[in-house]
Write a protein that holds these residues in place. Structure first.
Motif, PDB file in Angstrom:
ATOM      1  N   ASP A  37       0.830  -1.211   0.000  1.00 34.08           N
ATOM      2  CA  ASP A  37       0.000   0.000   0.000  1.00 34.08           C
ATOM      3  C   ASP A  37       0.862   1.257   0.000  1.00 34.08           C
ATOM      4  O   ASP A  37       0.516   2.252  -0.639  1.00 34.08           O
ATOM      5  N   PHE A  39       3.482   1.798  -1.530  1.00 34.33           N
ATOM      6  CA  PHE A  39       3.947   2.045  -2.899  1.00 34.33           C
ATOM      7  C   PHE A  39       2.770   2.285  -3.855  1.00 34.33           C
ATOM      8  O   PHE A  39       2.973   2.397  -5.061  1.00 34.33           O
ATOM      9  N   ASP A  40       1.545   2.342  -3.291  1.00 36.88           N
ATOM     10  CA  ASP A  40       0.328   2.470  -4.104  1.00 36.88           C
ATOM     11  C   ASP A  40       0.244   1.369  -5.159  1.00 36.88           C
ATOM     12  O   ASP A  40      -0.213   1.595  -6.278  1.00 36.88           O
ATOM     13  N   ALA A  41       0.702   0.190  -4.794  1.00 34.90           N
ATOM     14  CA  ALA A  41       0.708  -0.943  -5.722  1.00 34.90           C
ATOM     15  C   ALA A  41      -0.681  -1.574  -5.802  1.00 34.90           C
ATOM     16  O   ALA A  41      -1.376  -1.702  -4.790  1.00 34.90           O
ATOM     17  N   LYS A  42      -1.046  -1.973  -7.016  1.00 35.07           N
ATOM     18  CA  LYS A  42      -2.267  -2.755  -7.204  1.00 35.07           C
ATOM     19  C   LYS A  42      -1.887  -4.213  -6.968  1.00 35.07           C
ATOM     20  O   LYS A  42      -0.934  -4.709  -7.562  1.00 35.07           O
ATOM     21  N   TYR A  43      -2.652  -4.860  -6.103  1.00 41.27           N
ATOM     22  CA  TYR A  43      -2.366  -6.269  -5.825  1.00 41.27           C
ATOM     23  C   TYR A  43      -3.647  -6.988  -5.442  1.00 41.27           C
ATOM     24  O   TYR A  43      -4.603  -6.377  -4.980  1.00 41.27           O
ATOM     25  N   GLU A 100      10.439  -0.706  -6.632  1.00 41.04           N
ATOM     26  CA  GLU A 100       9.641   0.103  -7.555  1.00 41.04           C
ATOM     27  C   GLU A 100       9.774  -0.418  -8.993  1.00 41.04           C
ATOM     28  O   GLU A 100       8.801  -0.457  -9.733  1.00 41.04           O
ATOM     29  N   LEU A 103       7.754  -3.663  -9.317  1.00 40.08           N
ATOM     30  CA  LEU A 103       6.321  -3.368  -9.364  1.00 40.08           C
ATOM     31  C   LEU A 103       5.931  -2.726 -10.691  1.00 40.08           C
ATOM     32  O   LEU A 103       4.892  -3.044 -11.267  1.00 40.08           O
ATOM     33  N   ARG A 104       6.770  -1.840 -11.186  1.00 36.42           N
ATOM     34  CA  ARG A 104       6.492  -1.174 -12.464  1.00 36.42           C
ATOM     35  C   ARG A 104       6.502  -2.189 -13.606  1.00 36.42           C
ATOM     36  O   ARG A 104       5.620  -2.204 -14.454  1.00 36.42           O
ATOM     37  N   ILE A 109       2.296  -0.632 -10.576  1.00 29.26           N
ATOM     38  CA  ILE A 109       2.326   0.820 -10.309  1.00 29.26           C
ATOM     39  C   ILE A 109       2.549   1.548 -11.623  1.00 29.26           C
ATOM     40  O   ILE A 109       2.985   0.974 -12.597  1.00 29.26           O
TER      41      ILE A 109
END
Length: 109
Positions: A37, A39-43, A100, A103-104, A109
């Motif tokens: 959260d 990292f504002d990651a969608k999971y 990062e 995740l990218r 993200i």
């Protein structure tokens, strides 16, 4: 462990940029989700203790990863491991990549 459980686990891994196999009461799982959260990651979080097939999925994860404990985290279809493994990736990276970047690349993200 059923083939159906193994297929379901693989489908969840394939369909999500990041998936956390978790148990709702687990403090390590909650820590991993808080980190994602941050990292504002969608999971996708799959709470094994709240699913009727959770025990079978946990057995399938053991067969696939060699890890029975939760959280059991995948980023970009790659097994990261548990909370301490994930924290190590956040702190220093994995295979030369920072969190990062992982995740990218996964599209989270």
């Amino acid at each position: 462990m059923s083939d159906a459980a193994q297929l379901k686990v693989q489908q969840l891994i394939d369909d999500n940029a990041v998936v956390v196999f978790s148990k709702s009461y687990c403090p390590y799982c909650n820590n991993s989700k808080r980190l994602l959260d941050s990292f504002d990651a969608k999971y996708a979080s799959y709470e094994l203790n709240q699913e009727s097939d959770g025990a079978a999925l946990q057995e399938a994860l053991l067969k696939i990863t060699g890890q029975r404990t939760v959280p059991n985290i995948f980023i970009g279809k790659k097994h990261i491991g548990g909370n301490s493994d994930f924290e190590a990736v956040v702190k220093s990276g994995k295979d030369g990549k920072k969190i990062e970047e992982l995740l990218r690349e996964a599209g989270a993200i």
